[in-house]
Design an enzyme around this catalytic site. Structure first.
Site, PDB file in Angstrom:
ATOM      1  N   ASP A  66      44.809  39.568  39.326  1.00  0.00           N
ATOM      2  CA  ASP A  66      45.160  38.167  39.139  1.00  0.00           C
ATOM      3  C   ASP A  66      44.469  37.578  37.904  1.00  0.00           C
ATOM      4  OD1 ASP A  66      46.071  35.551  39.760  1.00  0.00           O
ATOM      5  OD2 ASP A  66      44.219  35.137  40.857  1.00  0.00           O
TER       6      ASP A  66
ATOM      7  N   GLU B  19      38.673  44.762  45.775  1.00  0.00           N
ATOM      8  CA  GLU B  19      39.828  44.678  46.670  1.00  0.00           C
ATOM      9  C   GLU B  19      40.813  45.836  46.510  1.00  0.00           C
ATOM     10  OE1 GLU B  19      41.685  40.839  46.543  1.00  0.00           O
ATOM     11  OE2 GLU B  19      39.903  39.822  47.316  1.00  0.00           O
TER      12      GLU B  19
ATOM     13  N   TYR C 249      39.675  33.951  52.012  1.00  0.00           N
ATOM     14  CA  TYR C 249      40.269  32.683  51.563  1.00  0.00           C
ATOM     15  C   TYR C 249      40.844  31.927  52.760  1.00  0.00           C
ATOM     16  CZ  TYR C 249      39.459  34.019  46.751  1.00  0.00           C
ATOM     17  OH  TYR C 249      38.847  34.358  45.563  1.00  0.00           O
TER      18      TYR C 249
ATOM     19  N   GLU D 285      33.629  36.322  47.396  1.00  0.00           N
ATOM     20  CA  GLU D 285      34.613  35.358  46.879  1.00  0.00           C
ATOM     21  C   GLU D 285      34.984  34.400  47.992  1.00  0.00           C
ATOM     22  OE1 GLU D 285      38.271  36.850  45.099  1.00  0.00           O
ATOM     23  OE2 GLU D 285      37.156  38.384  43.992  1.00  0.00           O
TER      24      GLU D 285
HETATM   25  C1  GCB Z   1      41.043  37.511  45.047  1.00  0.00           C
HETATM   26  C2  GCB Z   1      40.819  38.339  43.836  1.00  0.00           C
HETATM   27  C3  GCB Z   1      40.746  37.506  42.571  1.00  0.00           C
HETATM   28  C4  GCB Z   1      41.802  36.414  42.608  1.00  0.00           C
HETATM   29  C5  GCB Z   1      41.519  35.515  43.781  1.00  0.00           C
HETATM   30  C6  GCB Z   1      42.584  34.407  43.921  1.00  0.00           C
HETATM   31  O1  GCB Z   1      40.825  37.942  46.140  1.00  0.00           O
HETATM   32  O2  GCB Z   1      39.720  39.188  43.916  1.00  0.00           O
HETATM   33  O3  GCB Z   1      40.924  38.346  41.466  1.00  0.00           O
HETATM   34  O4  GCB Z   1      41.872  35.689  41.432  1.00  0.00           O
HETATM   35  O5  GCB Z   1      41.546  36.270  44.956  1.00  0.00           O
HETATM   36  O6  GCB Z   1      42.354  33.313  43.446  1.00  0.00           O
HETATM   37  O7  GCB Z   1      43.638  34.691  44.472  1.00  0.00           O
END
Ligand code: GCB
Length: 650
Positions: free
Chosen positions: A209, A453, A506, A542
């Site tokens: 991403d 990931e 997330y 994250e």
């Molecule tokens: C993740 C990734 C990261 C993305 C992020 C997102 O899990 O490791 O590279 O940018 O989520 O914002 O979706």
């Protein structure tokens, strides 16, 4: 013959650039030139199809570009180095270009580089180029390198020394095509449906991403060494209360009849230990240890190790001198703690990207220094080099400021089954060798991360990560190794091999969007499940939410600054409980907004930054800043007189 220690042009114009050579044994104490370039797309090269043609002209401040007659075919575009080529022009086809580009540059080398008995060794070094590079000097291929983000170099002495006084032409063919076996992996998809796509239409698919910038991203230098030279130095350190040991190993190339002497100086320039020979130990009494920022009133203490080699070659006495910054510190992991110098360390930091307007992933000193000022303003003591190794210039500042680094390989987006095969594995091992060779002596690097990931729920991930992690540990037994996972704790085949569990989640963003109330339950379960399964310390590597700066709503709604703040606060309430147990860190996603591929979930890139891409704070930055300073203030070792306006300059 004696090659004097000189930083010549480079250190006159860019003070901190000099340290890049310190991190590259074989490149220090010598004369250096930065180069400027020209670039073009090329005729076809084996295995890569038939590309169109573009030429770039290397530009930079130290050399005026030579006349453009060196490129014989195709249009020529002025192209700065270091920079990504994508955003430099108004041409969308260059922005999204996949295939070969060619850079070219002519330089006149000093005569003293080309003569002598024995003549000096002339080396051409690239800080990084994306992704696959072939380099010619005067039409002779001198090096081929696969992968971005890491340096490579070539001894070009035999090519340039034949023709003193004539221009030396440096040509680089670069290809940014990713395959299932590159790092990061990718694939080319041809769109065969002629009713929907033009002939030969293809796209490059990736599973990561961030925008796939390409070009010569880091400085290119020419430097010299004597014909016999210091090729590598490895330093490890141990310490007890009042004594530290600095173990060293030096390798010399070009002579077997050589002598080595070493001296270690403190920051006042006083010699605190001396040694000789290729292997040994230096004893330092009452050492100043290297501490992370906010863990000690004098963070980032660096000694300076001078290694001096003398060799007899063909009747001449050769001397090579290399100066390496050395931080004395230890790192240990227990079942619930991360110890630096025997004291528990909590990562309160960020994930970053090398990313900026116009220059893309090109090295940019003002941006680098601004980012370090923002990190210190924030009270961040650490970052992860998501999702690839960062420039040596950045790492130098981490060493000097005491910012702890989880140093990540470009193993991002390893999702396809074929990317777990032997070909990919062998390449991954080679990349880890390059990364460890580059960064092994850095006190700031406290852990290696081999991937982000991956599809670690696939059965072949077990053998793959077992092998990559074991190899990394064999290369560097002094540091813990991890990879960052978003897999379910019960299905992850790589987790048994890591020292620290690094988990991304997330909640209330990709899962249960808009439902902040689920975070306490889900995050608590995440930590407890991982800990119950592995009894290893955990980093929340994250978490975050997108916010469009200036967008507001109360009650908070997704994409507003209020929602980003609220989501962070929900995470923090759980982290505060678990950091008393076995959670050893939290790294926000992300330090700053960054560019991505275009897509329906991305509004001019990823907006999970707590700073905008131009480094202005969003509301979330203040939430995080209050938190990080509060955590830092829990320890009694802060620098005196911390105020919101101090810059913490050393
Ligand atoms: C993740 C990734 C990261 C993305 C992020 C997102 O899990 O490791 O590279 O940018 O989520 O914002 O979706």
């Amino acid at each position: 013959m004696n090659i004097p220690q000189q930083w010549s042009l480079i250190s006159d114009s860019l003070n901190s650039t000099k340290s890049v050579f310190n991190s590259c044994p074989g490149a220090a104490s010598r004369e250096n030139f930065l180069l400027c370039w020209e670039c073009c797309q090329s005729p076809s090269l084996p295995g890569w199809g038939t590309p169109p043609v573009v030429k770039f002209l290397f530009l930079n401040s130290l050399f005026l570009p030579f006349p453009r007659n060196s490129c014989q075919t195709g249009p020529v575009i002025d192209m700065p180095v270091p920079a990504s080529f994508n955003d430099i022009t108004q041409d969308p086809s260059l922005e999204n270009y996949i295939g070969w580009v060619w850079y070219e540059k002519e330089v006149l080398l000093p005569l003293r580089w080309l003569q002598g008995d024995p003549a000096p060794r002339v080396v051409l070094r690239f800080g990084s180029a994306h992704y696959y590079s072939i380099v010619w000097v005067n039409g002779v291929q001198v090096v081929e390198h696969e992968g971005g983000h890491l340096p490579f170099e070539a001894d070009i002495s035999s090519v340039v020394q034949g023709s003193p006084g004539s221009l030396c032409r440096i040509t680089v063919a670069l290809n940014n095509t990713l395959t299932p076996h590159t790092l990061p992996p990718g694939s080319i998809q041809y769109m065969a449906d002629k009713s929907r796509y033009p002939k030969n239409y293809f796209v490059q698919n990736t599973k990561f991403d961030f925008f796939n910038y390409a070009g010569i991203h880091r400085p290119v230098v020419l430097y010299t060494t004597p014909a016999a030279y210091i090729d590598d130095i490895t330093v490890t350190t141990t310490s007890s209360d009042s004594v530290a040991m600095v173990q060293y190993q030096v390798s010399v190339v070009g002579s077997t009849a050589n002598s080595l002497s070493l001296s270690l100086r403190d920051q006042e320039g006083k010699v605190v230990a001396t040694g000789d020979g290729p292997v040994g130990e230096l004893k330092v009494l009452n050492p100043n240890l290297w501490w992370p920022y906010l863990m000690h009133e004098n963070p980032g203490y660096l000694y300076s190790l001078e290694v001096r080699m003398q060799a007899q070659l063909g009747g001449a006495l050769l001397e090579d001198v290399y100066t390496l910054p050395v931080g004395i510190r230890t790192v240990h992991v227990t079942s619930s703690q991360f110890l630096i110098n025997g004291r528990p360390f909590y990562f309160h930091g960020v994930n970053k990207h090398e990313d900026a307007d116009i220059r893309g992933k090109g090295l940019d000193w003002p941006l680098i220094v601004k980012d370090f000022n923002l990190l210190r303003w924030l009270g961040a003591n650490s970052f992860r080099t998501s999702h690839y190794p960062y420039a040596e210039e950045i790492m130098d500042l981490c060493d000097a400021y005491g910012i702890a680094v989880i140093d990540e390989s470009p193993g991002v987006g390893i999702k396809l089954p074929e990317s777990f095969g032997n070909r990919s594995l062998q390449h991954h091992l080679a990349v880890m060798e390059e990364l460890v060779r580059r960064d092994k002596n850095r006190p700031s690097v406290v852990m290696w991360s081999v991937a982000n990931e991956p599809a670690s729920e696939l059965p072949p991930a077990a053998h793959y990560f077992k092998t990559v992690i074991a190899h990394t540990k064999a290369l560097d037994p002094s540091r813990p190794v991890t990879f960052v996972t978003d897999a379910n704790y019960a299905l992850d085949h790589g987790a048994p091999y890591v020292d620290v569990i690094c988990v991304n989640s997330y909640f209330s963003w990709y899962h249960d969007p808009g439902h902040l109330e689920v975070i306490p339950l889900q995050l608590t379960a995440q930590f407890e499940n991982w800990y119950k399964t592995y009894q290893k310390p955990i980093i929340q590597s994250e978490y975050g939410a997108d916010s469009v700066p200036g967008l507001h709503s109360d009650p908070p709604m997704m994409f507003t600054e209020e929602y980003q703040q609220a989501l962070l606060r929900e995470y923090h309430s759980v982290l505060d409980k678990k950091r008393k147990e076995y959670v050893i860190g939290e790294l926000i996603w992300n330090f700053a907004d960054f560019m991505t591929n275009q897509g329906t979930t991305r509004v001019l890139g990823n907006k999970k930054g707590i700073f905008t891409r131009q480094r202005q704070p969003k509301a979330a930055a203040f939430v995080l800043r209050d938190r990080y300073w509060k955590i830092a203030n829990e320890s009694s070792c802060l620098p005196p007189a911390i105020t919101s306006h101090s810059l913490f300059l050393k």
